[in-house]
Motif scaffolding. Structure first.
Motif, PDB file in Angstrom:
ATOM      1  N   LYS A 183       0.351  -3.216   1.443  1.00 32.81           N
ATOM      2  CA  LYS A 183      -0.611  -3.665   2.446  1.00 32.81           C
ATOM      3  C   LYS A 183       0.002  -3.896   3.827  1.00 32.81           C
ATOM      4  N   SER A 184       1.194  -3.341   4.055  1.00 31.98           N
ATOM      5  CA  SER A 184       1.807  -3.429   5.382  1.00 31.98           C
ATOM      6  C   SER A 184       1.413  -2.222   6.221  1.00 31.98           C
ATOM      7  N   ILE A 185       1.606  -2.335   7.525  1.00 33.04           N
ATOM      8  CA  ILE A 185       1.380  -1.187   8.411  1.00 33.04           C
ATOM      9  C   ILE A 185       2.267  -0.031   7.974  1.00 33.04           C
ATOM     10  N   ARG A 186       3.506  -0.347   7.639  1.00 32.64           N
ATOM     11  CA  ARG A 186       4.470   0.701   7.278  1.00 32.64           C
ATOM     12  C   ARG A 186       3.999   1.484   6.058  1.00 32.64           C
ATOM     13  N   GLU A 187       3.530   0.790   5.039  1.00 31.12           N
ATOM     14  CA  GLU A 187       3.043   1.484   3.846  1.00 31.12           C
ATOM     15  C   GLU A 187       1.809   2.334   4.168  1.00 31.12           C
ATOM     16  N   THR A 188       0.907   1.798   4.979  1.00 31.22           N
ATOM     17  CA  THR A 188      -0.318   2.519   5.336  1.00 31.22           C
ATOM     18  C   THR A 188      -0.001   3.794   6.100  1.00 31.22           C
ATOM     19  N   ILE A 189       0.892   3.697   7.076  1.00 33.02           N
ATOM     20  CA  ILE A 189       1.279   4.871   7.858  1.00 33.02           C
ATOM     21  C   ILE A 189       1.947   5.914   6.960  1.00 33.02           C
ATOM     22  N   HIS A 190       2.808   5.465   6.039  1.00 36.03           N
ATOM     23  CA  HIS A 190       3.492   6.377   5.117  1.00 36.03           C
ATOM     24  C   HIS A 190       2.492   7.104   4.225  1.00 36.03           C
ATOM     25  N   LYS A 191       1.508   6.376   3.714  1.00 34.16           N
ATOM     26  CA  LYS A 191       0.504   6.999   2.840  1.00 34.16           C
ATOM     27  C   LYS A 191      -0.331   8.034   3.579  1.00 34.16           C
ATOM     28  N   MET A 192      -0.381   7.942   4.888  1.00 32.18           N
ATOM     29  CA  MET A 192      -1.087   8.932   5.699  1.00 32.18           C
ATOM     30  C   MET A 192      -0.239  10.181   5.952  1.00 32.18           C
ATOM     31  N   GLY A 193       1.006  10.156   5.452  1.00 32.54           N
ATOM     32  CA  GLY A 193       1.882  11.305   5.624  1.00 32.54           C
ATOM     33  C   GLY A 193       2.621  11.322   6.942  1.00 32.54           C
ATOM     34  N   LYS A 194       2.696  10.171   7.599  1.00 31.82           N
ATOM     35  CA  LYS A 194       3.398  10.082   8.877  1.00 31.82           C
ATOM     36  C   LYS A 194       4.751   9.403   8.698  1.00 31.82           C
ATOM     37  N   VAL A 195       5.596   9.476   9.725  1.00 32.75           N
ATOM     38  CA  VAL A 195       6.947   8.914   9.669  1.00 32.75           C
ATOM     39  C   VAL A 195       6.974   7.609  10.460  1.00 32.75           C
ATOM     40  N   ILE A 196       7.502   6.544   9.849  1.00 32.68           N
ATOM     41  CA  ILE A 196       7.566   5.258  10.530  1.00 32.68           C
ATOM     42  C   ILE A 196       8.939   4.618  10.344  1.00 32.68           C
ATOM     43  N   LEU A 197       9.469   4.083  11.437  1.00 33.66           N
ATOM     44  CA  LEU A 197      10.699   3.295  11.429  1.00 33.66           C
ATOM     45  C   LEU A 197      10.346   1.854  11.739  1.00 33.66           C
ATOM     46  N   LEU A 198      10.966   0.934  11.027  1.00 30.87           N
ATOM     47  CA  LEU A 198      10.791  -0.492  11.295  1.00 30.87           C
ATOM     48  C   LEU A 198      12.064  -1.010  11.960  1.00 30.87           C
ATOM     49  N   PHE A 199      11.914  -1.584  13.140  1.00 28.08           N
ATOM     50  CA  PHE A 199      13.046  -2.161  13.872  1.00 28.08           C
ATOM     51  C   PHE A 199      13.042  -3.666  13.675  1.00 28.08           C
ATOM     52  N   GLU A 200      14.222  -4.233  13.436  1.00 28.69           N
ATOM     53  CA  GLU A 200      14.373  -5.686  13.316  1.00 28.69           C
ATOM     54  C   GLU A 200      15.517  -6.131  14.222  1.00 28.69           C
ATOM     55  N   GLY A 201      15.277  -7.185  15.002  1.00 35.70           N
ATOM     56  CA  GLY A 201      16.361  -7.684  15.844  1.00 35.70           C
ATOM     57  C   GLY A 201      16.044  -9.030  16.450  1.00 35.70           C
ATOM     58  N   GLY A 202      16.983  -9.978  16.310  1.00 32.67           N
ATOM     59  CA  GLY A 202      16.817 -11.297  16.901  1.00 32.67           C
ATOM     60  C   GLY A 202      15.958 -12.216  16.059  1.00 32.67           C
ATOM     61  N   LYS A 203      15.408 -13.237  16.708  1.00 26.43           N
ATOM     62  CA  LYS A 203      14.596 -14.226  16.012  1.00 26.43           C
ATOM     63  C   LYS A 203      13.314 -14.485  16.785  1.00 26.43           C
ATOM     64  N   SER A 204      12.365 -15.133  16.140  1.00 28.90           N
ATOM     65  CA  SER A 204      11.069 -15.389  16.762  1.00 28.90           C
ATOM     66  C   SER A 204      11.210 -16.402  17.894  1.00 28.90           C
ATOM     67  N   LEU A 205      10.242 -16.324  18.837  1.00 25.54           N
ATOM     68  CA  LEU A 205      10.179 -17.228  19.996  1.00 25.54           C
ATOM     69  C   LEU A 205      11.488 -17.235  20.784  1.00 25.54           C
ATOM     70  N   ASP A 206      12.052 -16.046  20.947  1.00 25.23           N
ATOM     71  CA  ASP A 206      13.330 -15.931  21.660  1.00 25.23           C
ATOM     72  C   ASP A 206      13.447 -14.525  22.232  1.00 25.23           C
ATOM     73  N   LEU A 207      14.041 -14.421  23.411  1.00 17.39           N
ATOM     74  CA  LEU A 207      14.325 -13.118  24.003  1.00 17.39           C
ATOM     75  C   LEU A 207      15.830 -12.904  24.006  1.00 17.39           C
ATOM     76  N   ASP A 208      16.269 -11.831  23.375  1.00 17.98           N
ATOM     77  CA  ASP A 208      17.692 -11.507  23.265  1.00 17.98           C
ATOM     78  C   ASP A 208      17.906 -10.159  23.953  1.00 17.98           C
ATOM     79  N   GLN A 209      18.625 -10.179  25.086  1.00 17.58           N
ATOM     80  CA  GLN A 209      18.749  -8.966  25.893  1.00 17.58           C
ATOM     81  C   GLN A 209      19.471  -7.854  25.153  1.00 17.58           C
ATOM     82  N   SER A 210      20.457  -8.186  24.325  1.00 15.78           N
ATOM     83  CA  SER A 210      21.167  -7.133  23.593  1.00 15.78           C
ATOM     84  C   SER A 210      20.233  -6.449  22.590  1.00 15.78           C
TER      85      SER A 210
END
Length: 317
Positions: A183-210
């Motif tokens: 039930k995630s966006i990633r699973e839904t997009i995959h089931k449609m036959g499209k390619v999806i990358l999930l990016f993860e970086g940093g923490k919530s309520l914070d801006l990290d320039q790197s």
């Protein structure tokens, strides 16, 4: 749809043109409509359709900032194909600086949604039917939640050759093998036959320039690989590929202090952190059970027994 026609949210975008559209989310009790800006840029030459999205969880600010930089630098204006940017996907959560939708649900567990379901489910349904079918590739930008900080990584199923190739091109320090979550966006997009990358970086309520820089440069690398932008793909360092991973959990409740740097490699029995009480009666060390990389850690000052505190690789031979 012909190669010469591209219609989204009821508007036709002609070759060489762009538009800032609005996707209706809901009618509020104040009679106001809540709409999400959708920025579309189409090149003069045919090519793939790439969707870039941030703010699926409203408190994950880095993704919003990455999209903002991509738009500011005009990287979203392709030489070929079409680029769709949705910088603030969960506008409800973004306004409230919270992860959830107003109905308390995690939007990223509501896909593909329902036209008669909860508010979050209705929104998911609208996206799944009006935008998702039009795209070929998606990059979904996230950060750590619940007090957790993710070292910059992209996630995909390593066995999927096309997706893994784009993950390597992205240029993040880590590539993490990750199954599709129901039930995630990633699973839904995959089931449609499209390619999806999930990016993860940093923490919530914070801006990290790197983290922001990695996200912007990674998205540009993907555009270059898809021949949507010109130029050389720049990957600063070969990524570390994590085939299997797990969260190490707190063996005690108490105040928590990490003693290792996120993104680092540690040896078995190396001290990772300590847990102690506020009265000076006990202090316990948390050690690495095996050699591993750390690419996620808990930044909360207080943890309970069983809380996830270090996300680590499980190395297999």
């Amino acid at each position: 749809m012909s190669n010469n026609e591209f219609k989204i949210l009821g508007k036709e975008i002609k070759k060489g043109e762009g538009a800032i559209l609005e996707m209706d989310v809901a009618k509020l009790h104040t009679r106001n409509s809540l709409r999400i800006p959708v920025i579309v840029e189409r090149a003069r030459h045919d090519g793939p359709v790439l969707l870039l999205m941030g703010g699926v969880h409203g408190d994950e600010s880095n993704g919003v900032a990455i999209l903002r930089e991509i738009i500011r630098k005009k990287y979203n204006k392709p030489k070929r194909g079409t680029i769709i940017c949705i910088p603030v996907f969960n506008v409800f959560g973004y306004l409230n600086q919270s992860r959830e939708f107003p109905d308390g649900r995690d939007l990223n567990r509501m896909f593909p949604g329902s036209p008669t379901g909860s508010l979050a489910s209705q929104f998911a349904y609208k996206f799944s039917n009006e935008i998702a079918p039009l795209v070929d590739y998606v990059i979904d930008f996230h950060t750590g939640g619940a007090g957790r900080e993710n070292f910059t990584n992209v996630r995909c199923v390593l066995q999927e050759e096309k997706t893994f190739d784009l993950a390597k091109v992205f240029g993040a320090p880590y590539i993490v093998n990750s199954a599709y979550i129901p039930k995630s966006i990633r699973e839904t997009i995959h089931k449609m036959g499209k390619v999806i990358l999930l990016f993860e970086g940093g923490k919530s309520l914070d801006l990290d320039q790197s983290v922001i820089d990695y996200g912007v440069e990674g998205a540009l690398n993907i555009m270059k690989r898809l021949q949507m932008q010109n130029g050389e793909i720049i990957v600063k360092k070969d990524p570390i590929v994590v085939q299997k991973s797990k969260w190490l959990r707190a063996p005690y409740s108490g105040m928590f202090q990490s003693q290792v740097k996120n993104g680092s490699r540690v040896k078995r029995k190396e001290i990772l952190g300590k847990i102690f009480d506020p009265f000076g009666e006990f202090e316990k060390k948390v050690t690495a059970p095996f050699d591993c990389y750390i690419f996620g850690l808990n930044t909360a000052p207080i943890v309970h027994k069983g809380d996830a505190i270090f996300h680590v690789s499980i190395e297999t031979t």
